[in-house]
Enzyme design. Structure first.
Site, short mmCIF file in Angstrom:
data_model
loop_
_atom_site.label_atom_id
_atom_site.label_comp_id
_atom_site.label_asym_id
_atom_site.label_seq_id
_atom_site.Cartn_x
_atom_site.Cartn_y
_atom_site.Cartn_z
N PHE A 127 41.57 -50.12 13.02
CA PHE A 127 40.64 -51.25 13.05
C PHE A 127 39.73 -51.20 11.84
O PHE A 127 39.36 -50.14 11.34
CB PHE A 127 39.88 -51.33 14.38
N GLU A 131 33.33 -52.29 4.79
CA GLU A 131 33.71 -52.69 3.43
C GLU A 131 32.97 -51.77 2.46
O GLU A 131 32.05 -51.05 2.88
CB GLU A 131 33.33 -54.16 3.20
N GLY A 135 28.55 -50.86 6.23
CA GLY A 135 29.12 -50.13 7.37
C GLY A 135 28.29 -50.48 8.59
O GLY A 135 28.74 -51.16 9.50
N HIS A 351 28.44 -16.04 13.26
CA HIS A 351 29.54 -15.45 12.50
C HIS A 351 29.08 -14.74 11.21
O HIS A 351 29.91 -14.13 10.53
CB HIS A 351 30.56 -16.54 12.12
N GLY A 352 27.80 -14.87 10.88
CA GLY A 352 27.32 -14.22 9.66
C GLY A 352 28.12 -14.68 8.45
O GLY A 352 28.54 -15.84 8.37
N GLY A 353 28.39 -13.76 7.54
CA GLY A 353 29.11 -14.11 6.30
C GLY A 353 30.52 -14.60 6.56
O GLY A 353 31.04 -15.46 5.83
N GLU A 376 31.55 -44.61 14.35
CA GLU A 376 31.11 -45.55 15.40
C GLU A 376 29.59 -45.71 15.41
O GLU A 376 28.98 -45.94 16.46
CB GLU A 376 31.59 -45.13 16.81
C1 LIG Z 1 35.97 -40.59 7.62
C2 LIG Z 1 35.50 -41.95 7.98
C3 LIG Z 1 36.31 -42.78 8.77
C4 LIG Z 1 35.89 -44.08 9.08
N1 LIG Z 1 36.74 -44.90 9.80
C5 LIG Z 1 36.41 -46.22 9.96
C6 LIG Z 1 37.34 -47.14 10.56
O1 LIG Z 1 38.41 -46.75 11.03
N2 LIG Z 1 37.02 -48.46 10.59
C7 LIG Z 1 35.82 -48.93 10.10
O2 LIG Z 1 35.59 -50.14 10.16
N3 LIG Z 1 34.91 -48.08 9.55
C8 LIG Z 1 35.17 -46.74 9.46
N4 LIG Z 1 34.28 -45.88 8.88
C9 LIG Z 1 33.00 -46.39 8.36
C10 LIG Z 1 31.82 -45.98 9.22
O3 LIG Z 1 31.83 -46.72 10.41
C11 LIG Z 1 30.54 -46.21 8.39
O4 LIG Z 1 30.57 -45.28 7.32
C12 LIG Z 1 29.31 -46.07 9.22
O5 LIG Z 1 29.18 -47.12 10.12
C13 LIG Z 1 28.05 -46.04 8.33
O6 LIG Z 1 28.05 -47.10 7.43
P1 LIG Z 1 27.76 -46.84 5.87
O7 LIG Z 1 28.59 -45.69 5.44
O8 LIG Z 1 27.95 -48.12 5.16
O9 LIG Z 1 26.25 -46.42 5.80
P2 LIG Z 1 25.00 -47.43 5.68
O10 LIG Z 1 25.13 -48.52 6.67
O11 LIG Z 1 24.87 -47.81 4.25
O12 LIG Z 1 23.81 -46.47 6.08
C14 LIG Z 1 23.23 -45.52 5.17
C15 LIG Z 1 22.09 -44.80 5.88
O13 LIG Z 1 21.08 -45.74 6.25
C16 LIG Z 1 20.84 -45.69 7.64
N5 LIG Z 1 20.55 -47.04 8.12
C17 LIG Z 1 21.28 -48.16 7.91
N6 LIG Z 1 20.70 -49.23 8.48
C18 LIG Z 1 19.57 -48.77 9.10
C19 LIG Z 1 18.54 -49.36 9.88
N7 LIG Z 1 18.55 -50.67 10.18
N8 LIG Z 1 17.54 -48.58 10.34
C20 LIG Z 1 17.50 -47.26 10.06
N9 LIG Z 1 18.46 -46.62 9.32
C21 LIG Z 1 19.47 -47.37 8.86
C22 LIG Z 1 22.10 -45.12 8.26
O14 LIG Z 1 21.86 -44.50 9.50
C23 LIG Z 1 22.52 -44.11 7.20
O15 LIG Z 1 21.77 -42.94 7.35
C24 LIG Z 1 34.63 -44.55 8.62
C25 LIG Z 1 33.81 -43.70 7.87
C26 LIG Z 1 34.22 -42.43 7.53
C27 LIG Z 1 33.34 -41.55 6.70
#
Ligand SMILES: Cc1cc2nc3c(=O)[nH]c(=O)nc-3n(C[C@H](O)[C@H](O)[C@H](O)COP(=O)(O)OP(=O)(O)OC[C@H]3O[C@@H](n4cnc5c(N)ncnc54)[C@H](O)[C@@H]3O)c2cc1C
Length: 396
Positions: A127, A131, A135, A351-353, A376
Site C-alpha cells: 500500500f 511520497e 509521510g 550484553h555489554g560490549g 504507521e
Molecule cells: C522502512 C519504511 C517502510 C515504510 N513503508 C511504507 C509503506 O509501505 N507505505 C507507505 O505509504 N509509507 C511507508 N513508509 C513511510 C512512513 O509511513 C513515513 O515515513 C512516516 O509516516 C513518517 O513520515 P515522514 O517520514 O514523511 O516524516 P515527517 O512527516 O516529515 O515527520 C518528520 C518529523 O516531524 C514530526 N511531525 C510531523 N508532523 C507533526 C505534527 N503535526 N506535530 C508534531 N510532530 C510532527 C514527526 O513525528 C517526525 O518526527 C515507510 C517508511 C519506512 C522508513
C-alpha cells in the site's frame, strides 16, 4: 519456561494456530534470521512456508479461501513472527492491510477477483500513501489521477513502498478532483496491478530498485514512479471516487495494531536474550543477574513487554467486537514502539560490549526496533490522534 506474552481467553483454534506458528518461528526463522538479515537477502523459503501455513489468508473470510480469523489472532501471530525476525512480519503486513481494505471497502467484483488469490499468496499486496515530500501529512499528496476517456491516468512519485518490488497489487492513494471543499474528500484509492520485480513492471509503473536501509533488511522497500498509468473505474477501491483517504485510514488503523504487535515481538525476544545473558556473564564473582541494577532492569523490561502486549490485545479485541478503537490503537502503537526501543536498549546494555558485535542477535534487534517508531505513524502523530479524539469525548 515462557511466562510473558500469554493471552487469556483464546479459543482452541487460536491456540492451535499460535502453536504451529511458534514452532515454525523456532525451526525455520530464528536459526537463519540474522544471517539472512546481514546479507540483506529476501527470505524466499520462509515466505513459501508461510503460504503453506495459510498465513497470507489468515484474516480473509473463508468464502474467499482464507482462514477467516480475527484481528486478535493476526496480532498474536505477528508477535510470534516478529520475535523471530521482524522483516518477515513486514512481508505479510502490507498484504494484510490491502486485503483488509478490499474486504471492508471493495466491490463484490473486487472481492471475488482478488481475495481468493490473496489468500494463497499468489497475489501480494502493498500500500502506498507516502511520497518524497510527505509521510505524516497525507493531505499534501500530489500524485494525481485525472479523468481520461472512460478511465483515469495516474502520474506522480510514491516513496517507501514496503514490498514494492515483490507485490503484484498496490493500493495507491491519489488526488482526484471531486469538487469538494475538503482536501480529504478529493482523494481516491486505486488498485494498481503490476508484475513483481524492478523496472517497468506495468504500463506507466516503474519500481526503480531497493532503498538501502539501516535495518528491516531482507524485505524490499522501494519508490514507485507513475507516469500516465492508464487505469479504469473498475480499479477504484469500492468503485466510487472520493473515499480514498477514509479507506486508507481504516487500513492504517489495523496496521497500527500490527506494528504494535511487531514491537511486542521484538521486545519479547530482546528480553529473552537479556535474561539469558545476565545469568551467563559473571562480573565481580557472580552472574550479573545478581547485581541489583541488572535485576531491576530485567524486571522493568518484562513489565514493559507485558504492558505493551496487553494494550495490543485490547485494541485488537475492540476492533473484533466492532467497536471504535482509534484511541486504543494509537495508544497501543505508541506504547509498544516506545517500550520496544527501551527494552532493546536495556538488553543491549546487559550484553555489554558483545551487544555491539554483529555475532549477537541484539545488534539486529537494535536496528529493527528503530523502525517501530516510524511505521504507521510516529508517536507524535499517535498523540495527535489520541488527543484530538479524547477532546471530542470529554468536550465541555
Ligand atoms: C522502512 C519504511 C517502510 C515504510 N513503508 C511504507 C509503506 O509501505 N507505505 C507507505 O505509504 N509509507 C511507508 N513508509 C513511510 C512512513 O509511513 C513515513 O515515513 C512516516 O509516516 C513518517 O513520515 P515522514 O517520514 O514523511 O516524516 P515527517 O512527516 O516529515 O515527520 C518528520 C518529523 O516531524 C514530526 N511531525 C510531523 N508532523 C507533526 C505534527 N503535526 N506535530 C508534531 N510532530 C510532527 C514527526 O513525528 C517526525 O518526527 C515507510 C517508511 C519506512 C522508513
Amino acid at each position: 519456561m515462557r511466562r510473558l506474552v500469554r493471552t487469556e481467553g483464546l479459543t482452541a483454534e487460536q491456540e492451535e494456530i499460535l502453536a504451529v506458528v511458534r514452532q515454525f518461528v523456532e525451526k525455520k526463522i530464528i536459526p537463519v534470521a540474522t544471517e539472512l538479515e546481514h546479507a540483506d537477502e529476501y527470505p524466499t523459503e520462509i515466505v513459501e512456508g508461510l503460504k503453506e501455513l495459510g498465513i497470507f489468508g489468515l484474516m480473509i473470510p473463508e468464502e474467499y479461501g482464507g482462514l477467516g480469523e480475527s484481528l486478535l489472532t493476526y496480532a498474536l501471530v505477528v508477535e510470534e513472527i516478529a520475535r523471530g525476525w521482524m522483516s518477515v512480519s513486514g512481508v505479510i503486513n502490507t498484504h494484510f492491510i490491502v486485503a483488509h481494505m478490499i474486504k471492508q471497502h471493495g466491490t463484490d467484483e473486487q472481492k471475488r477477483k482478488y481475495l481468493p488469490r490473496m489468500s494463497t499468496g499468489e497475489v501480494r499486496g502493498a500500500f502506498s500513501m507516502s511520497e518524497p515530500g510527505l509521510g505524516s501529512d497525507v493531505s499534501a499528496i500530489t500524485t494525481k489521477a485525472t479523468k481520461s476517456g472512460d478511465g483515469y491516468e495516474i502520474t506522480g512519485q510514491k516513496m517507501w513502498l514496503t514490498n514494492g518490488g515483490s507485490s503484484t497489487l498496490v493500493a495507491v492513494l491519489c488526488k482526484t478532483d471531486e469538487g469538494s471543499d475538503s482536501v480529504y474528500k478529493n482523494m481516491t484509492t486505486f488498485l494498481v496491478e503490476k508484475e513483481s520485480g524492478f523496472g517497468e513492471t506495468a504500463q506507466g509503473v516503474t519500481i526503480p530498485g531497493k532503498i538501502e536501509k539501516m535495518g528491516y533488511k531482507g524485505i524490499d522497500t522501494t519508490e514507485m514512479i507513475l507516469d500516465r498509468h492508464r487505469t479504469s473505474v473498475d480499479q477504484i477501491l469500492g468503485g466510487v471516487p472520493g473515499l480514498g483517504f477514509y479507506q486508507m485510514m481504516d487500513g492504517v488503523e489495523v496496521g497500527r495494531v500490527n506494528v504494535g504487535a511487531r514491537a511486542v515481538g521484538i521486545a519479547n525476544r530482546a528480553f529473552e536474550l537479556g535474561i539469558q545473558y545476565a545469568q551467563q556473564r559473571e562480573t565481580f564473582g557472580k552472574p550479573i543477574a545478581q547485581h541489583q541494577a541488572i535485576l531491576f532492569r530485567i524486571a522493568e523490561m518484562a513489565t514493559k513487554v507485558e504492558t505493551a502486549h496487553a494494550m495490543v490485545v485490547r485494541a485488537a479485541r475492540l476492533k473484533d467486537a466492532g467497536e471504535r478503537m482509534d484511541v486504543e490503537a494509537g495508544m497501543a502503537k505508541m506504547v509498544a514502539s516506545e517500550y520496544c526501543n527501551e527494552v532493546v536498549q536495556d538488553s543491549f546494555r546487559i550484553h555489554g560490549g558483545y551487544g555491539y558485535s554483529k555475532e549477537y542477535e541484539i545488534e539486529r534487534l537494535y536496528r529493527e526496533a528503530a523502525f517501530m517508531l516510524i511505521g504507521e505513524g510516529t508517536s507524535d502523530i499517535q498523540k495527535m490522534i489520541i488527543g484530538r479524539s479524547l477532546l471530542k469525548d470529554y468536550r465541555i
